[in-house]
Design an enzyme around this catalytic site. Structure first.
Site, short mmCIF file in Angstrom:
data_model
loop_
_atom_site.label_atom_id
_atom_site.label_comp_id
_atom_site.label_asym_id
_atom_site.label_seq_id
_atom_site.Cartn_x
_atom_site.Cartn_y
_atom_site.Cartn_z
CG LEU A 138 35.94 52.22 37.87
CD1 LEU A 138 34.77 52.49 36.93
CD2 LEU A 138 36.17 50.72 38.01
CG HIS A 188 38.90 49.03 36.47
ND1 HIS A 188 39.65 49.84 37.28
CD2 HIS A 188 38.76 47.85 37.13
CE1 HIS A 188 39.95 49.19 38.39
NE2 HIS A 188 39.43 47.98 38.33
CE LYS A 194 46.74 44.61 38.60
NZ LYS A 194 47.15 43.95 39.84
CG ASP A 195 43.85 40.81 39.44
OD1 ASP A 195 44.67 40.91 40.37
OD2 ASP A 195 43.18 41.78 39.04
CB VAL A 221 45.99 48.88 30.79
CG1 VAL A 221 46.37 50.30 30.36
CG2 VAL A 221 44.87 48.34 29.91
CG LEU A 244 47.24 51.22 34.32
CD1 LEU A 244 46.06 51.93 33.67
CD2 LEU A 244 48.20 52.26 34.88
CB SER A 282 42.53 50.04 42.55
OG SER A 282 41.71 49.80 41.43
NE ARG A 283 45.29 46.00 47.40
CZ ARG A 283 44.47 45.00 47.05
NH1 ARG A 283 44.58 44.46 45.85
NH2 ARG A 283 43.53 44.57 47.86
O1 PAF Z 1 39.36 41.84 40.17
C1 PAF Z 1 38.58 42.42 40.97
O2 PAF Z 1 38.42 43.65 40.95
C2 PAF Z 1 37.82 41.59 41.99
O3 PAF Z 1 38.59 40.53 42.45
C3 PAF Z 1 36.45 41.12 41.48
C4 PAF Z 1 36.59 40.17 40.32
C5 PAF Z 1 35.61 42.31 41.08
C6 PAF Z 1 35.72 40.38 42.61
O4 PAF Z 1 35.52 41.18 43.72
#
Ligand code: PAF
Length: 283
Positions: free
Chosen positions: A37, A41, A152-153, A179, A187, A189-190
């Protein structure tokens, strides 16, 4: 130090707890995550604080990673994640084992055709089927009132919204702004995979998106705005999978005559061996 969240690994138990809350009239906000996180998040958790209770799932979903992707090395930081969530006042963390979501004889997948096909869908075949499948399972295990996803996604949010509509899930979807670091990097996680030199170069993704937005807002057409984006990104030797100006809902590329309509710039590229995505609404 606030009391920590209740860490629940059992789908039936989290379902019972959330149902008990909602049937007694409480609104439950749900933030699905894969852990590791960061402030992005936590902004979703903060938004979910509009509800009476917040539940966060932490599950690194194997089915959304393709062969050769980073499933095994994806950061897993449950303890520190739970500390952050305790400080954020989260009531439950749902952290199921893999076999609770994918039993040995698991045979069901959810496919959302239209919005899954282009962009990430082309470069990561099967990715959105994995996302839709796990989100579908999570929504049935965590029957919350509202679920929160990060912009972001962007394509993921379009896929999830479509699935929720098509399968009539009784849940509201809220999409929260991306963010960014002070220099613009989104931001992710990668980002922990980036060396310090790559970290500097990665800023070109958001800088490219900003260049596209400036161009668009000054009356440039989709082709000119795309060229402006590619020029900025190209200066940093980023291996671009796609850089496009599209309709935010259909995700279809915009033709040059569509100035004035809603538009979003999408980009995905590899900085060294790390693949990053980002986007920016233009209008
Ligand atoms: O965005 C994410 O972190 C993932 O794609 C999710 C929505 C938790 C599904 O695994």
């Amino acid at each position: 130090m606030p009391d920590g969240p209740l860490i629940e690994r059992n789908p039936a138990a989290i379902r019972r707890a959330v149902l008990e809350a909602t049937t007694s009239g409480r609104r439950v906000g749900f933030v699905p995550t894969m852990g590791a996180l960061h402030a992005g998040h936590l902004s979703l958790v903060e938004a979910a604080g509009d509800c009476d209770d917040v539940v966060v799932s932490i599950f690194v979903n194997p089915t959304q990673f393709g062969p050769g992707e980073d499933y095994t090395r994806y950061p897993r930081t449950l303890e520190s994640d739970c500390r952050l969530l305790a400080d954020a006042g989260v009531r439950w963390v749902f952290a199921p084992p893999v076999d609770a979501l994918y039993p040995d004889d698991d045979a069901t997948r959810v496919t959302v055709d239209g919005p899954s096909q282009r962009w990430e869908g082309e470069h990561r075949p099967g990715h959105f089927q994995g996302v839709a499948t796990v989100v579908c399972k999570l929504f049935s295990m965590v029957p919350a009132t509202t679920a929160y996803f990060g912009a972001k996604d962007w394509q993921q949010t379009v896929v999830v919204r479509r699935m929720v509509r098509d399968l009539a899930f009784p849940i509201d979807i809220v999409v929260c702004p991306t963010v960014r670091e002070a220099d613009g990097l989104a931001l992710s996680s990668r980002n922990v995979y980036l060396s310090s030199e790559e970290r500097q170069r990665a800023v070109a993704l958001s800088a490219g998106l900003s260049a596209a937005r400036d161009c668009w807002q000054h009356g440039g057409d989709a082709a000119t705005a795309t060229a402006a984006m590619r020029a900025v990104i190209g200066e940093q030797a980023i291996d671009v999978d796609y850089a496009a100006i599209v309709d935010p809902v259909s995700l279809e590329p915009l033709s040059d005559s569509t100035q004035g309509l809603p538009a979003i710039a999408l980009v995905a590229g590899r900085v060294g061996s790390t693949r990053l995505i980002d986007n920016m609404l233009l209008s």
